[in-house]
Design an enzyme around this catalytic site. Structure first.
Site: not given
Length: 196
Positions: A70-72
């Site tokens: 996951s990355d934001q």
């Protein structure tokens, strides 16, 4: 469902806490990738690429595992806002964002190491920040010290007080791991959440 290992490809304590809510056994492995955006890359493309790259990097070292990456990326006026790293940068971020809407792109990738396929999705969250004076922003930062959070706001803690509104299809996306999307992806792979 086979007994494939579930792995979170992240060093984030926030993502680890979120994943633990699903009550599935998992391990954590930290991916070694360059997280810099590519020239001309859109914020959503950056988030999606990094989520996929994190999952792929860990999957390469753990054959047969189901890996969650996951990355934001936070954006204001289509400009990426990263992790501030220190107090001065965090204050500058909050000053720029106050009274305005910021879009958080939280990308999720689930990599099935059993066959090399993956699922990928970007969940957008629109956050309106309160128009607060510098003294309040400074005081918030000294208490919370959210220097490892994109946009300098921990919505799961005191940071909620500097926010005016959060619009998202997944309430956990803003914290860094969209559990509604994740549970759907894991169900697609045959995982079950409720033992009968």
């Amino acid at each position: 469902m086979t007994s494939s290992l579930l792995v979170l490809a992240s060093s984030s304590a926030y993502r680890k806490e979120l994943l633990s809510r699903l009550q599935l056994p998992f391990e954590v492995a930290v991916p070694a990738i360059d997280e810099a955006p590519l020239p001309g890359e859109t914020p959503s493309a950056t988030a999606l690429r990094l989520a996929r790259d994190k999952a792929a990097a860990v999957a390469a070292n753990m054959p047969g595992a189901i890996v969650i990456g996951s990355d934001q990326v936070a954006t204001l006026d289509n400009e990426q806002i990263g992790k501030p790293g220190n107090h001065a940068n965090a204050l500058a971020q909050l000053q720029k964002m106050r009274g305005r809407e910021v879009i958080f792109h939280t990308a999720l990738c689930v990599w099935d190491g059993r066959d090399g396929t993956h699922q990928l999705e970007n969940i957008q969250t629109v956050v309106r920040f309160r128009d607060l004076p510098d003294a309040e922003l400074d005081a918030y930062l000294r208490i919370e010290q959210p220097y490892d959070c994109a946009g300098s706001a921990k919505n799961e803690s005191l940071g909620i007080a500097i926010l005016e509104r959060i619009d998202s299809s997944d309430p956990t996306a803003l914290t860094g791991l969209p559990l509604i999307a994740l549970t759907g992806m894991l169900r697609n792979l045959g995982l079950t959440f409720f033992k009968q």
